[in-house]
Design a protein around this motif. Structure first.
Motif, PDB file in Angstrom:
ATOM      1  N   PRO A  31      16.460  -7.381  -2.562  1.00  0.00           N
ATOM      2  CA  PRO A  31      15.724  -6.322  -2.772  1.00  0.00           C
ATOM      3  C   PRO A  31      16.405  -5.069  -2.761  1.00  0.00           C
ATOM      4  CG  PRO A  31      15.846  -7.291  -0.645  1.00  0.00           C
ATOM      5  CD  PRO A  31      16.642  -8.157  -1.577  1.00  0.00           C
ATOM      6  N   LYS A  32      15.656  -3.949  -3.289  1.00  0.00           N
ATOM      7  CA  LYS A  32      16.346  -2.738  -3.226  1.00  0.00           C
ATOM      8  C   LYS A  32      16.176  -2.058  -1.792  1.00  0.00           C
ATOM      9  CE  LYS A  32      15.561  -1.212  -7.865  1.00  0.00           C
ATOM     10  NZ  LYS A  32      15.032  -0.057  -8.769  1.00  0.00           N
TER      11      LYS A  32
ATOM     12  N   SER B  79       1.020  -1.246   0.117  1.00  0.00           N
ATOM     13  CA  SER B  79       0.136  -0.083   0.026  1.00  0.00           C
ATOM     14  C   SER B  79       0.936   1.344  -0.020  1.00  0.00           C
ATOM     15  CB  SER B  79      -0.884   0.076   1.261  1.00  0.00           C
ATOM     16  OG  SER B  79      -0.297   0.138   2.232  1.00  0.00           O
ATOM     17  N   TYR B  80       2.254   1.074   0.449  1.00  0.00           N
ATOM     18  CA  TYR B  80       3.162   2.329   0.398  1.00  0.00           C
ATOM     19  C   TYR B  80       3.487   2.480  -1.040  1.00  0.00           C
ATOM     20  CZ  TYR B  80       2.758   2.015   5.489  1.00  0.00           C
ATOM     21  OH  TYR B  80       1.869   1.931   6.678  1.00  0.00           O
ATOM     22  N   GLY B  81       3.225   1.678  -1.794  1.00  0.00           N
ATOM     23  CA  GLY B  81       3.901   1.765  -3.278  1.00  0.00           C
ATOM     24  C   GLY B  81       5.082   0.885  -3.621  1.00  0.00           C
ATOM     25  N   LEU B  82       5.315  -0.056  -2.712  1.00  0.00           N
ATOM     26  CA  LEU B  82       6.562  -1.036  -2.974  1.00  0.00           C
ATOM     27  C   LEU B  82       6.176  -2.167  -3.656  1.00  0.00           C
ATOM     28  CD1 LEU B  82       7.984  -0.587   0.869  1.00  0.00           C
ATOM     29  CD2 LEU B  82       8.427   0.556  -1.176  1.00  0.00           C
TER      30      LEU B  82
ATOM     31  N   GLN C 259      12.072   6.046   1.444  1.00  0.00           N
ATOM     32  CA  GLN C 259      11.903   6.665   0.109  1.00  0.00           C
ATOM     33  C   GLN C 259      12.497   8.146   0.018  1.00  0.00           C
ATOM     34  OE1 GLN C 259       7.596   6.016   0.484  1.00  0.00           O
ATOM     35  NE2 GLN C 259       7.598   4.297  -1.092  1.00  0.00           N
ATOM     36  N   LYS C 260      12.656   8.549   0.935  1.00  0.00           N
ATOM     37  CA  LYS C 260      13.222  10.156   1.089  1.00  0.00           C
ATOM     38  C   LYS C 260      14.770   9.870   0.584  1.00  0.00           C
ATOM     39  CE  LYS C 260       9.809  12.219   3.854  1.00  0.00           C
ATOM     40  NZ  LYS C 260       9.520  13.014   5.094  1.00  0.00           N
TER      41      LYS C 260
ATOM     42  N   ARG D  34       5.270   2.200   8.298  1.00  0.00           N
ATOM     43  CA  ARG D  34       5.069   3.448   7.620  1.00  0.00           C
ATOM     44  C   ARG D  34       6.053   4.609   7.767  1.00  0.00           C
ATOM     45  NH1 ARG D  34       0.321   5.178  10.128  1.00  0.00           N
ATOM     46  NH2 ARG D  34       1.543   6.443  11.466  1.00  0.00           N
ATOM     47  N   GLU D  35       6.601   4.649   9.019  1.00  0.00           N
ATOM     48  CA  GLU D  35       7.725   5.834   9.036  1.00  0.00           C
ATOM     49  C   GLU D  35       9.003   5.217   8.483  1.00  0.00           C
ATOM     50  OE1 GLU D  35       9.978   8.193  12.759  1.00  0.00           O
ATOM     51  OE2 GLU D  35       7.404   7.491  12.703  1.00  0.00           O
TER      52      GLU D  35
END
Length: 651
Positions: A78-79, A52-55, A190-191, A183-184
């Motif tokens: 995995p990345k 759901s976080y786009g992964l 991602q940042k 989530r965090e």
């Protein structure tokens, strides 16, 4: 009928990865369970949350550790990170009984086959991954990792072990329910923040290397507990640690915990606040297929899935704080309840399943009747350090209204395709007794009890008084047995009034800390007087992160540091168990000798009145099995007419 495509599930092979058009993966999740894409299965929840976080997420269920370990390499690198969980249950509980006998079945494997989940699965999987991919971060979570995050007693090896971060070589541990910390973690990755810099995320733990600077957080206070090495030498120090760990785990404003482990330092960050209704709804509303992966179609049914296939989980958490239970240690003591809208949406999804016949097997949670319950004044809860909201008495600040739950049951039953919804989860009977639950309106409690008995029980109502001895119950953080008597009176009254002919099924535990053989004789006598004939009763199993386990290993109560006697030898446990079987011929002479020796002829008269069969068993030993299967053949109706037995596996 909806036609499912293979791509509806998270991919488990390279072929399935390519079906989604992916050329690489962000996270690869390894699990000790077979892959069931259902919100009651933690590995599926974590996979769907990450998705759901786009992964781009794939799952490797039950990788083989007996061959060339190709399952750990087949999906590549995995990345972001590898994620590892031992499964929905601690693998040692999945693999062994209370008597340390290897189980014949694994409920989370197709056909119940055993041998697909290694002992200490999280550590086994994580170490393999770190050996093969030393530069890729490994994140561990799930109940096994959560309850072993600090120095803990391992019953199966009979040793005190360090944090699982040390034994698994993992880079980070997420404890408790994983949605919020994940989530965090994902947002920061991602940042562009390196995984190695993620040191101050709530509800995570990491091992700091010797000389590594402790990260600062001006909003947190710190506390240091006795080192692992000190615990190995001093059982009282180990016991004292647990009071701090449990209290900080259940605070809304907790301190950061530090513990030295050799040359390293374990850092456990404070937990997140309890999930809001919106947050928990979002987790349950993800696009689960609610089915096992098609790869298992020819291997047989998965028992754990068959059990919950048509059930609905309405909340998480438990404020009971029972000394022997791990629920609050993992899910927290504060209740996170789903909205009625989210629950009814899931009911509709279940009702559309091809093989749904109109019967929901459970509308429940860890304790079925804690839905929507919370503090009346949040500021009071914010300062609370008590591990239980209902022991020794119900907190005056706790809203124990059962009205929202009664209304939920009625809304579920209003669905046109639902013929009947059952309550399969255990119900806190003490909270239905006005003499104990003084916060609630007695009429509300009666309405709920009658609603459950008349519409949501299939012949039997499960409750858990656990013992009859007040000193043992006090240590268990359970109320006096007198409240079970009061509940049974109400149960019998409704039974007669409504002509229901229901059975009341009480659970009991033997060999619990502070329990003497005489206490078990009392239990046998009192339950016999009430019309119960017990065939098998659960033996206490020490699992990490519970008060009872700390006492079992150390001999000290972590809150008082006073000594507590615990039955530990095989003979002590078997002797306690034998009192349950007072009606078996091979036990009668032993019971007579034992109770006569301690001068308890009063109990002897209750258990074996006018008995003349004092023939000594030639073998000299009871033939009863000591295990954690619970079986009852009892007479619980007001008429005292014999009922047939039943057998039920406990969690």
């Amino acid at each position: 009928m909806r036609i499912r495509r293979l791509s509806d599930w998270l991919p488990t092979t390279n072929k399935e990865v390519k079906l989604r058009g992916w050329d690489a993966l962000d996270v690869i999740l390894f699990s000790g369970d077979a892959y069931v894409d259902h919100p009651s299965f933690g590995p599926a929840v974590i996979g769907r949350i990450l998705e759901s976080y786009g992964l781009r997420v794939a799952i490797v269920p039950q990788p083989s550790v007996h061959d060339n370990l190709q399952d750990f390499e087949k999906l590549g690198t995995p990345k972001l990170f590898f994620a590892v969980t031992g499964g929905c249950m601690d693998p040692m509980v999945s693999n062994y009984t209370a008597s340390k006998r290897r189980r014949d079945k694994d409920a989370y494997t197709p056909n119940g086959d055993k041998g697909f989940r290694p002992d200490y699965a999280t550590s086994v999987y994580s170490k393999i991954l770190k050996e093969k991919f030393p530069d890729v971060p490994v994140l561990i979570g799930g109940i096994e990792a959560s309850l072993r995050r600090v120095t803990h007693y391992d019953y199966w090896s009979d040793k005190l072990l360090p944090t699982i971060l040390e034994t698994s070589k993992a880079d980070m541990l997420v404890y408790g329910m994983g949605e919020q910390p994940l989530r965090e973690i994902v947002e920061l990755l991602q940042k562009g923040v390196p995984f190695s810099s993620l040191k101050t995320i709530k509800q995570t733990a990491v091992l700091l290397e010797e000389g590594e600077k402790v990260p600062k957080n001006k909003n947190w206070d710190d506390v240091e507990i006795s080192s692992h090495e000190t615990c190995l030498k001093d059982k009282k120090a180990y016991a004292a640690n647990f009071k701090i760990i449990e209290q900080e785990s259940n605070k809304l404003q907790a301190r950061r915990i530090f513990q030295k482990v050799g040359d390293k330092k374990l850092m456990i960050n404070p937990p997140f606040p309890t999930m809001t209704e919106e947050e928990i709804d979002a987790s349950f509303d993800l696009p689960y297929t609610r089915l096992p992966h098609p790869k298992y179609n020819k291997r047989g049914p998965i028992p754990a899935f068959e059990m919950i296939k048509f059930s609905i989980n309405i909340h998480r958490g438990c404020f009971g704080g029972c000394s022997f239970c791990t629920i609050s240690a993992h899910q927290g003591k504060f209740i996170a309840s789903r909205s009625q809208e989210s629950i009814l949406k899931e009911v509709d999804q279940v009702a559309q399943m091809d093989d749904f016949k109109g019967y929901l097997s459970d509308i429940g949670g860890p304790s079925a009747n804690m839905y929507k319950m919370k503090g009346k004044v949040q500021a009071i809860c914010d300062k609370c350090v008590a591990p239980s909201c209902i022991s020794p008495v119900i907190c005056s600040n706790l809203d124990t209204s059962h009205k929202p739950l009664t209304e939920l049951y009625q809304a579920v039953d209003a669905h046109p395709k639902v013929k009947k919804s059952f309550i399969g989860s255990g119900i806190r009977h003490d909270m239905l007794v006005p003499e104990f639950n003084k916060n609630a309106d007695p009429k509300e409690l009666d309405a709920y009890t009658e609603e459950v008995m008349t519409k949501h029980v299939s012949g039997r109502l499960k409750v858990a008084p656990e013992h009859t001895s007040d000193p043992v119950l006090k240590l268990m953080r359970k109320p006096s047995f007198k409240y079970f008597h009061l509940f049974k009176e109400r149960f019998d009254r409704i039974n007669i009034k409504k002509k229901l002919k229901l059975q009341l099924i009480p659970y009991f535990i033997s060999s619990h800390p502070a329990c003497e053989a005489e206490d078990m004789a009392n239990l046998a006598a009192e339950t016999k007087d009430m019309g119960f004939q017990l065939e098998q009763v659960q033996g206490f199993t020490p699992t990490p992160m519970t008060v009872a386990t700390v006492i079992y290993y150390s001999g000290y109560h972590p809150y008082t540091l006073k000594e507590v006697k615990t039955p530990k030898t095989k003979k002590e446990k078997e002797d306690q168990h034998r009192f349950f079987f007072w009606y078996k011929k091979e036990n009668k002479q032993w019971i007579k000798d034992t109770l006569s020796k301690v001068g308890r002829t009063d109990l002897l008269k209750k258990l074996l009145p006018e008995d003349t069969s004092w023939r000594k068993n030639k073998a000299g030993k009871a033939k009863n099995t000591f295990d954690d299967t619970v079986t009852y053949n009892k007479n619980t109706k007001p008429s005292r007419r014999k009922n047939k037995g039943f057998k039920k596996k406990r969690r």
